[in-house]
Design an enzyme around this catalytic site. Structure first.
Site, PDB file in Angstrom:
ATOM      1  N   GLY A 115     -52.173  10.578 -15.454  1.00 27.68           N
ATOM      2  CA  GLY A 115     -52.063  11.997 -15.153  1.00 27.68           C
ATOM      3  C   GLY A 115     -50.673  12.333 -14.642  1.00 27.68           C
ATOM      4  N   CYS A 116     -50.355  13.618 -14.628  1.00 28.24           N
ATOM      5  CA  CYS A 116     -49.006  14.043 -14.226  1.00 28.24           C
ATOM      6  C   CYS A 116     -48.754  13.798 -12.743  1.00 28.24           C
ATOM      7  CB  CYS A 116     -48.779  15.506 -14.595  1.00 28.24           C
ATOM      8  SG  CYS A 116     -50.067  16.633 -14.026  1.00 28.24           S
TER       9      CYS A 116
END
Length: 307
Positions: A115-116
């Site tokens: 994920g970011c």
């Protein structure tokens, strides 16, 4: 040789940016479906049969179903959803996390894109935990701000339609979907307090981790550890605070696959803020997927990427 790549979910924000990075490449042939057949399981199954690698830009349940759809065809998978990020049978697609991770990605059948937010948090925490500079059971707090594209179509529509506030904090129920992967891949023994927020700009991200340092430890020790861990990396650099501060722009790396890490010390050296800057749609999503694809195909890791 041209490799066949199918982006399942090509019309979404992440999928569109992956397509932009791949469409002009001579070594990639995109397996694409007409608009009216993108949700047709027969057409999708045919696309998986043609593809050497498929990149999933789907909700979690749809991604799990897609893996089963692709299984009879032996299609290699990069999953950009949350569905498989803590699955021990999948390789975590953060190439810089450890010395042997690229080899694991290169050999993998299934790779889960990070994920970011977790890309920034893990990049900062994991080296310090491995080196013993941060205890695995330390009480960690992570603050972050992202552009609104990280929230998908619904949030994008709110901001672009003028119905969202200029900035808001969320995740206050302590159940953000990135927490499990941060715990697992950073090497923490307990969940951090994670407080993300969204600003009125499309993309770009800053992740911040404030620390009180134990006696005998200095901010310079943390910087040295990060520098040693990421020495020679193409897309992850450790920079000096003066290079990106004192006002840190979350959009400074937009359009690239780069991530910058820095340690901001207090004047007396007893406290520090660990900070990561990245494009939430670059190294935090689409760029990372293309980097993983390149590693899996054995081509230049930076093909189709900027930074």
């Amino acid at each position: 040789m041209a490799w066949n790549v199918f982006i399942d979910g090509e019309a979404g924000t992440t999928g569109l940016q992956i397509r932009e990075r791949l469409i002009a490449r001579g070594d990639i042939t995109l397996v694409q479906l007409p608009d009216d057949r993108r949700k047709d399981d027969t057409a999708r199954a045919e696309a998986y049969a043609k593809a050497d690698v498929a990149i999933l830009c789907l909700p979690d349940d749809a991604a799990r179903a897609a893996v089963q759809m692709a299984k009879p065809h032996g299609t290699r998978i990069i999953d950009a959803s949350t569905a498989h990020r803590v699955n021990p049978d999948w390789v975590f697609g953060f190439a810089e996390i450890d010395a042997g991770q690229r080899a694991r990605i290169a050999a993998a059948q299934h790779v889960s894109n990070p994920g970011c937010y977790s890309t920034g948090a893990i990049a900062l925490l994991h080296p310090l935990i491995v080196a013993g500079l941060l205890e695995a059971d330390a009480p960690v707090t992570i603050n972050a701000v992202s552009g609104y594209t990280g929230g998908g179509k619904a949030l994008i529509a709110e901001f672009e339609g003028g119905t969202a506030p200029d900035h808001f904090v969320y995740g206050l129920e302590h159940k953000h979907k990135h927490i499990p992967e941060i715990v697992r891949s950073a090497g923490l023994n307990r969940a951090p307090v994670f407080v993300p927020s969204v600003g009125k700009y499309a993309q770009g991200m800053v992740v911040q981790i404030p620390l009180h340092l134990p006696d005998g430890q200095t901010p310079a020790d943390l910087t040295a550890c990060l520098q040693a861990h990421y020495a020679g990396q193409r897309f992850v650099q450790v920079v000096e605070p003066v290079d990106i501060g004192p006002r840190v722009d979350p959009q400074r790396l937009n359009g690239t696959n780069r991530m910058e890490l820095a340690v901001f010390p207090s004047e007396d050296g007893t406290r520090a803020v660990l900070l990561a800057v990245l494009d939430n749609l670059g190294k935090g999503a689409s760029g990372a997927a293309v980097q993983n694809l390149n590693i899996m195909l054995g081509v230049d890791e930076g093909a189709g990427l900027s930074g």
